[in-house]
Design a protein around this motif. Sequence first.
Motif, PDB file in Angstrom:
ATOM      1  N   PRO A 222      91.847 -14.656  -2.263  1.00 44.93           N
ATOM      2  CA  PRO A 222      91.038 -13.166  -2.356  1.00 44.93           C
ATOM      3  C   PRO A 222      91.126 -12.250  -3.277  1.00 44.93           C
ATOM      4  O   PRO A 222      91.767 -12.349  -3.286  1.00 44.93           O
ATOM      5  N   PHE A 223      89.179 -12.247  -3.934  1.00 39.06           N
ATOM      6  CA  PHE A 223      89.903 -10.681  -4.240  1.00 39.06           C
ATOM      7  C   PHE A 223      88.648 -10.043  -4.515  1.00 39.06           C
ATOM      8  O   PHE A 223      87.617 -10.833  -4.122  1.00 39.06           O
ATOM      9  N   LEU A 224      88.082  -9.101  -4.252  1.00 42.60           N
ATOM     10  CA  LEU A 224      86.962  -8.438  -5.317  1.00 42.60           C
ATOM     11  C   LEU A 224      86.292  -7.690  -6.140  1.00 42.60           C
ATOM     12  O   LEU A 224      87.164  -7.779  -7.371  1.00 42.60           O
ATOM     13  N   MET A 225      85.698  -6.612  -6.467  1.00 42.21           N
ATOM     14  CA  MET A 225      85.277  -7.052  -8.048  1.00 42.21           C
ATOM     15  C   MET A 225      84.523  -5.083  -8.004  1.00 42.21           C
ATOM     16  O   MET A 225      83.573  -4.595  -6.908  1.00 42.21           O
ATOM     17  N   GLU A 226      85.138  -4.683  -8.658  1.00 43.06           N
ATOM     18  CA  GLU A 226      84.562  -3.488  -8.738  1.00 43.06           C
ATOM     19  C   GLU A 226      84.482  -2.935 -10.271  1.00 43.06           C
ATOM     20  O   GLU A 226      84.568  -3.362 -11.234  1.00 43.06           O
ATOM     21  N   THR A 227      83.867  -1.205 -10.679  1.00 44.72           N
ATOM     22  CA  THR A 227      83.557  -0.462 -11.787  1.00 44.72           C
ATOM     23  C   THR A 227      84.182   0.182 -11.840  1.00 44.72           C
ATOM     24  O   THR A 227      84.577   1.110 -12.525  1.00 44.72           O
ATOM     25  N   ASP A 228      84.673   1.023 -10.569  1.00 46.85           N
ATOM     26  CA  ASP A 228      85.194   2.501 -10.611  1.00 46.85           C
ATOM     27  C   ASP A 228      84.488   3.303 -11.331  1.00 46.85           C
ATOM     28  O   ASP A 228      84.669   3.716 -12.422  1.00 46.85           O
ATOM     29  N   PHE A 229      82.768   2.955 -11.309  1.00 50.14           N
ATOM     30  CA  PHE A 229      81.672   4.098 -11.936  1.00 50.14           C
ATOM     31  C   PHE A 229      82.073   5.420 -11.366  1.00 50.14           C
ATOM     32  O   PHE A 229      81.739   5.558  -9.822  1.00 50.14           O
ATOM     33  N   VAL A 230      82.224   6.143 -12.276  1.00 53.52           N
ATOM     34  CA  VAL A 230      81.844   7.638 -12.491  1.00 53.52           C
ATOM     35  C   VAL A 230      81.863   8.889 -11.684  1.00 53.52           C
ATOM     36  O   VAL A 230      81.275   9.648 -11.193  1.00 53.52           O
ATOM     37  N   ASP A 231      80.648   8.625 -12.628  1.00 51.75           N
ATOM     38  CA  ASP A 231      79.423   9.098 -12.175  1.00 51.75           C
ATOM     39  C   ASP A 231      79.390  10.568 -12.454  1.00 51.75           C
ATOM     40  O   ASP A 231      78.730  11.612 -11.746  1.00 51.75           O
ATOM     41  N   ARG A 262      81.891 -16.878  -5.049  1.00 52.10           N
ATOM     42  CA  ARG A 262      81.676 -17.248  -3.299  1.00 52.10           C
ATOM     43  C   ARG A 262      82.735 -16.166  -2.611  1.00 52.10           C
ATOM     44  O   ARG A 262      82.768 -15.668  -1.481  1.00 52.10           O
ATOM     45  N   THR A 263      83.765 -16.095  -3.466  1.00 45.52           N
ATOM     46  CA  THR A 263      85.287 -15.928  -2.878  1.00 45.52           C
ATOM     47  C   THR A 263      85.179 -14.283  -2.730  1.00 45.52           C
ATOM     48  O   THR A 263      85.004 -13.460  -1.682  1.00 45.52           O
ATOM     49  N   ALA A 264      84.626 -13.589  -4.207  1.00 48.35           N
ATOM     50  CA  ALA A 264      84.452 -12.197  -4.156  1.00 48.35           C
ATOM     51  C   ALA A 264      83.302 -11.272  -3.367  1.00 48.35           C
ATOM     52  O   ALA A 264      83.542 -10.343  -2.935  1.00 48.35           O
ATOM     53  N   THR A 268      85.488 -12.582   0.504  1.00 48.83           N
ATOM     54  CA  THR A 268      86.414 -11.389   0.979  1.00 48.83           C
ATOM     55  C   THR A 268      86.286 -10.127   1.453  1.00 48.83           C
ATOM     56  O   THR A 268      86.804  -9.549   1.514  1.00 48.83           O
ATOM     57  N   PRO A 269      84.654  -9.703   1.111  1.00 48.60           N
ATOM     58  CA  PRO A 269      84.741  -8.734   1.384  1.00 48.60           C
ATOM     59  C   PRO A 269      84.564  -8.925   3.425  1.00 48.60           C
ATOM     60  O   PRO A 269      84.955  -7.846   4.588  1.00 48.60           O
ATOM     61  N   GLU A 270      84.147  -9.800   3.570  1.00 51.73           N
ATOM     62  CA  GLU A 270      84.473 -10.534   6.092  1.00 51.73           C
ATOM     63  C   GLU A 270      85.714 -10.505   6.037  1.00 51.73           C
ATOM     64  O   GLU A 270      86.429  -9.655   7.207  1.00 51.73           O
ATOM     65  N   LEU A 271      86.576 -10.582   4.631  1.00 52.42           N
ATOM     66  CA  LEU A 271      88.117 -11.086   5.375  1.00 52.42           C
ATOM     67  C   LEU A 271      88.344  -9.308   4.969  1.00 52.42           C
ATOM     68  O   LEU A 271      89.225  -9.084   5.967  1.00 52.42           O
ATOM     69  N   ALA A 272      87.833  -7.952   3.767  1.00 47.66           N
ATOM     70  CA  ALA A 272      89.041  -7.352   4.038  1.00 47.66           C
ATOM     71  C   ALA A 272      88.295  -6.462   5.142  1.00 47.66           C
ATOM     72  O   ALA A 272      88.843  -5.299   5.280  1.00 47.66           O
TER      73      ALA A 272
END
Length: 285
Positions: A222-231, A262-264, A268-272
């Motif tokens: 399981p993993f997620l994806m992000e940017t940490d966009f700081v705006d 599909r995992t990300a 994983t959103p459902e899991l976490a």
Amino acid sequence: MSEDLGTPVLDDHLHLDPEHGRGLDAVRDFVRLGGTHMIVVNKPSWHLGVEAETPDDFRPVFETTVDVVERASALLDGRAWAVLGVHPGLVSRLVDERDLAPPAARDLMRGGLEVAAEYVDGGRALGLKSGRPHYEVTDEVWDASNEVTRHAFALGAEHDCPVQLHTESAEDLTELAEWAEEEGLARERVVKHYAGGRLAGPTPSVMSEKDSLRVAAEAGEPFLMETDFVDDPEKPGAVMGPKTVPRRVRWLREEGYGDAVRTAHVETPELAYGIDTVGTLTRET
């Protein structure tokens, strides 16, 4: 017209600042490239001009975030959620710049997390944010930060919500996952923000760099994806832009990692977080 990538597309950690940054224009960029869902984390309190002296002083920071989340959701084919908390870097401002003793800084930060938990109970936030500094600090500050983190885990268990962590870079944070379990929070519900492609312990929220994503995809975990966009208009090139996650989803599919997409973005959103990214779409994928 927005691109349809045939899947929900979730950016797991970004910031939106409608007053000082791009705000909803960043959401529109995300949508045009095929983004559908986002988890918006409040900016560090001092970035919004708040120098908290009491736990209630964090409320304007949280209100700013939940307000922009509601406005972002109106633009998305899915929706946005807020994650609220106290940035672990605040401890240094309190101790080094305001001369608070580490235990006093700890208590203020724990109080801020308790205020954030009220927003979870009210349905205005999905989870909490906490953690510890990713830079060298004194033993006293380190111990205080760990006590704040454990309090966040206890609140996550009490309020049945996930906890996002900001910590040092590491491939093994099993100890933190074990602390969460000791407090009654499942380790899957602890999400490590700004993770690399490999992580033991919490659920990794992987920075959307190709090398890291390839490692995560091939691991099959399981993993997620992000940017940490700081705006932040003063840091226009900092971290990653809001178009990045949709672009990386397209790239992952081109590279043959459809299962990892599909995992990300679904499993994983459902899991976490317990969220349904498919069921919350307003259009078919």
